[in-house]
Design a protein around this motif. Structure first.
Motif, PDB file in Angstrom:
ATOM      1  N   TYR A   3       0.839  -1.205   0.000  1.00 10.95           N
ATOM      2  CA  TYR A   3       0.000   0.000   0.000  1.00 10.95           C
ATOM      3  C   TYR A   3       0.868   1.247   0.000  1.00 10.95           C
ATOM      4  O   TYR A   3       1.978   1.248   0.536  1.00 10.95           O
ATOM      5  CB  TYR A   3      -0.921   0.027   1.232  1.00 10.95           C
ATOM      6  CG  TYR A   3      -1.919  -1.100   1.275  1.00 10.95           C
ATOM      7  CD1 TYR A   3      -3.175  -0.976   0.679  1.00 10.95           C
ATOM      8  CD2 TYR A   3      -1.605  -2.300   1.903  1.00 10.95           C
ATOM      9  CE1 TYR A   3      -4.091  -2.016   0.710  1.00 10.95           C
ATOM     10  CE2 TYR A   3      -2.515  -3.351   1.941  1.00 10.95           C
ATOM     11  CZ  TYR A   3      -3.759  -3.204   1.340  1.00 10.95           C
ATOM     12  OH  TYR A   3      -4.658  -4.234   1.358  1.00 10.95           O
ATOM     13  N   VAL A   4       0.348   2.317  -0.593  1.00 13.94           N
ATOM     14  CA  VAL A   4       1.036   3.606  -0.621  1.00 13.94           C
ATOM     15  C   VAL A   4       0.038   4.702  -0.269  1.00 13.94           C
ATOM     16  O   VAL A   4      -1.051   4.761  -0.843  1.00 13.94           O
ATOM     17  CB  VAL A   4       1.632   3.906  -2.013  1.00 13.94           C
ATOM     18  CG1 VAL A   4       2.314   5.276  -2.013  1.00 13.94           C
ATOM     19  CG2 VAL A   4       2.621   2.831  -2.430  1.00 13.94           C
ATOM     20  N   VAL A   5       0.415   5.571   0.675  1.00 13.65           N
ATOM     21  CA  VAL A   5      -0.344   6.783   0.965  1.00 13.65           C
ATOM     22  C   VAL A   5       0.398   7.947   0.319  1.00 13.65           C
ATOM     23  O   VAL A   5       1.596   8.133   0.535  1.00 13.65           O
ATOM     24  CB  VAL A   5      -0.479   7.014   2.488  1.00 13.65           C
ATOM     25  CG1 VAL A   5      -1.140   8.376   2.761  1.00 13.65           C
ATOM     26  CG2 VAL A   5      -1.290   5.902   3.132  1.00 13.65           C
ATOM     27  N   THR A   6      -0.291   8.722  -0.495  1.00 12.10           N
ATOM     28  CA  THR A   6       0.362   9.781  -1.262  1.00 12.10           C
ATOM     29  C   THR A   6      -0.622  10.903  -1.580  1.00 12.10           C
ATOM     30  O   THR A   6      -1.843  10.687  -1.592  1.00 12.10           O
ATOM     31  CB  THR A   6       0.937   9.211  -2.577  1.00 12.10           C
ATOM     32  OG1 THR A   6       1.452  10.288  -3.373  1.00 12.10           O
ATOM     33  CG2 THR A   6      -0.117   8.472  -3.376  1.00 12.10           C
ATOM     34  N   ASN A   7      -0.072  12.084  -1.867  1.00 19.80           N
ATOM     35  CA  ASN A   7      -0.924  13.178  -2.347  1.00 19.80           C
ATOM     36  C   ASN A   7      -1.145  13.090  -3.846  1.00 19.80           C
ATOM     37  O   ASN A   7      -1.801  13.947  -4.436  1.00 19.80           O
ATOM     38  CB  ASN A   7      -0.338  14.535  -1.960  1.00 19.80           C
ATOM     39  CG  ASN A   7       1.019  14.801  -2.608  1.00 19.80           C
ATOM     40  OD1 ASN A   7       1.488  14.042  -3.454  1.00 19.80           O
ATOM     41  ND2 ASN A   7       1.663  15.891  -2.211  1.00 19.80           N
ATOM     42  N   GLY A   8      -0.560  12.069  -4.465  1.00 12.74           N
ATOM     43  CA  GLY A   8      -0.768  11.838  -5.897  1.00 12.74           C
ATOM     44  C   GLY A   8       0.280  12.412  -6.808  1.00 12.74           C
ATOM     45  O   GLY A   8       0.301  12.112  -8.010  1.00 12.74           O
ATOM     46  N   ASP A   9       1.189  13.238  -6.258  1.00 17.19           N
ATOM     47  CA  ASP A   9       2.238  13.812  -7.109  1.00 17.19           C
ATOM     48  C   ASP A   9       3.114  12.707  -7.690  1.00 17.19           C
ATOM     49  O   ASP A   9       3.586  11.826  -6.965  1.00 17.19           O
ATOM     50  CB  ASP A   9       3.114  14.775  -6.302  1.00 17.19           C
ATOM     51  CG  ASP A   9       2.413  16.079  -5.963  1.00 17.19           C
ATOM     52  OD1 ASP A   9       1.312  16.309  -6.507  1.00 17.19           O
ATOM     53  OD2 ASP A   9       2.957  16.848  -5.144  1.00 17.19           O
ATOM     54  N   GLY A  10       3.323  12.752  -8.991  1.00 16.70           N
ATOM     55  CA  GLY A  10       4.159  11.753  -9.651  1.00 16.70           C
ATOM     56  C   GLY A  10       3.438  10.476 -10.026  1.00 16.70           C
ATOM     57  O   GLY A  10       4.055   9.573 -10.609  1.00 16.70           O
TER      58      GLY A  10
END
Length: 333
Positions: A100-107
């Motif tokens: 799993y990855v938590v991200t703001n979506g950049d990239g």
């Protein structure tokens, strides 16, 4: 909980099991604007070995106790008011070796899994494919009629390099390890000939199969094979340095080319290439390769293994040669 492969120590030589640690950590709550991605597949690439070294390179080295760096693909399963993504979107980026990855979506970029299966987006339509596309055309500057030699020819990058060169009207000779891989690049991918470095003397084979010399050498291997190829350069040849997998696990200094003066004699060039330099044009390349695939001119092969707990064992297949095509690890359970 999130199973993660954590980078624990810098390897010397081969990558042993104690270089990594499999951890099971809680997934943090999403903050405003963040998304949660459930990863399905991660990409295993020779470049990973270089990232583990604490040396100057085109990208910062891996930090100890960080998630092992890797390209990945998965789906958005939670969204806390991020306007760029919707739940169910299929997305790809550098998510690392974790579930799993938590991200703001950049990239992160959305892809359409209706057009191609997920593993292909981290293979032929991902970093390896982009490397091949720009490496052979922008750096290798191939033109119709060129004689192109490719090392690591059955691998994720080399197999695509050779096919693109054939599409562009070149004669293509691939160097690979073992009869099965040599038969594959000739009979399925359309290479004109193959050299089995495991059973043939590389200098003798090059003299026989490249009697007129080589206009472009696309190198993924380095070492002895690079030395041999330099001896066959034609006037104004181009050598593309993409990788040197034969040298990555060396405990001593890297074996560089001892006959580099061949470049002087033939007025040739040797240039390194890093795919990130061409990021702004990835979409153009992916569209063109998609067209070639639909036309049956470009074939893709992904070698998929399962289980994040098998990461280290699967990664080492890059160096043993015990794989066929692009090496991918399925991490979703």
């Amino acid at each position: 909980m999130n199973k993660q492969v954590i980078f624990k120590k810098r390897p010397i030589g081969n990558v042993e099991a104690d270089v990594f640690e499999l951890q099971n950590n809680a997934i943090p709550e999403l903050e405003e604007g963040e998304i949660l991605i459930q990863q399905h597949y991660v990409s295993l690439d020779p470049a990973m070995r270089g990232w583990m070294n604490d040396t100057k390179s085109y990208i910062p080295p891996m930090a100890i106790d960080s998630v092992m760096r890797a390209g990945s693909i998965g789906k958005v399963i939670q969204n806390n008011n991020n306007p760029k993504f919707e739940i169910g979107d299929c997305v790809t980026s550098w998510g690392g070796v974790q579930q799993y990855v938590v991200t703001n979506g950049d990239g992160w970029y959305k892809v359409d899994e209706r057009l191609a299966p997920m593993p292909m987006y981290i293979g032929t339509l991902g970093m390896p494919g982009m490397t091949a596309y720009f490496g052979i055309q922008e750096v290798g500057k191939i033109k119709e009629g060129d004689i192109v030699l490719v090392s690591g020819a059955a691998g994720a990058v080399g197999s695509i390099v050779g096919q693109i060169a054939k599409i562009k009207g070149c004669t293509v000779i691939g160097i690979a390890g073992g009869k099965e891989k040599c038969d594959y690049i000739k009979n399925e991918l359309g290479f004109d000939d193959a050299i089995d470095y495991k059973s043939e003397n590389i200098y003798t084979a090059l003299k026989k199969k490249c009697p007129k010399g080589v206009d472009v050498f696309f190198d993924n291997v380095g070492g002895l094979i690079l030395n041999a190829a330099l001896s066959k350069l034609r006037m104004h040849a181009r050598v593309v340095i993409c990788g040197a997998i034969s040298q990555y696990n060396n405990k001593s200094k890297i074996d560089g080319p001892s006959n580099y003066l061949s470049l002087l004699v033939t007025r040739s060039t040797m240039q390194g290439m890093v795919v990130m330099d061409y990021a702004k044009d990835y979409a153009i390349a992916a569209k063109q390769m998609g067209v070639w695939m639909k036309e049956g001119k470009l074939k893709s092969r992904e070698d998929v293994y399962e289980g994040i707990e098998n990461f280290q064992e699967t990664y080492n297949r890059l160096f043993s040669g015990d794989k066929n095509g692009k090496l991918v690890l399925k991490v979703i359970e």
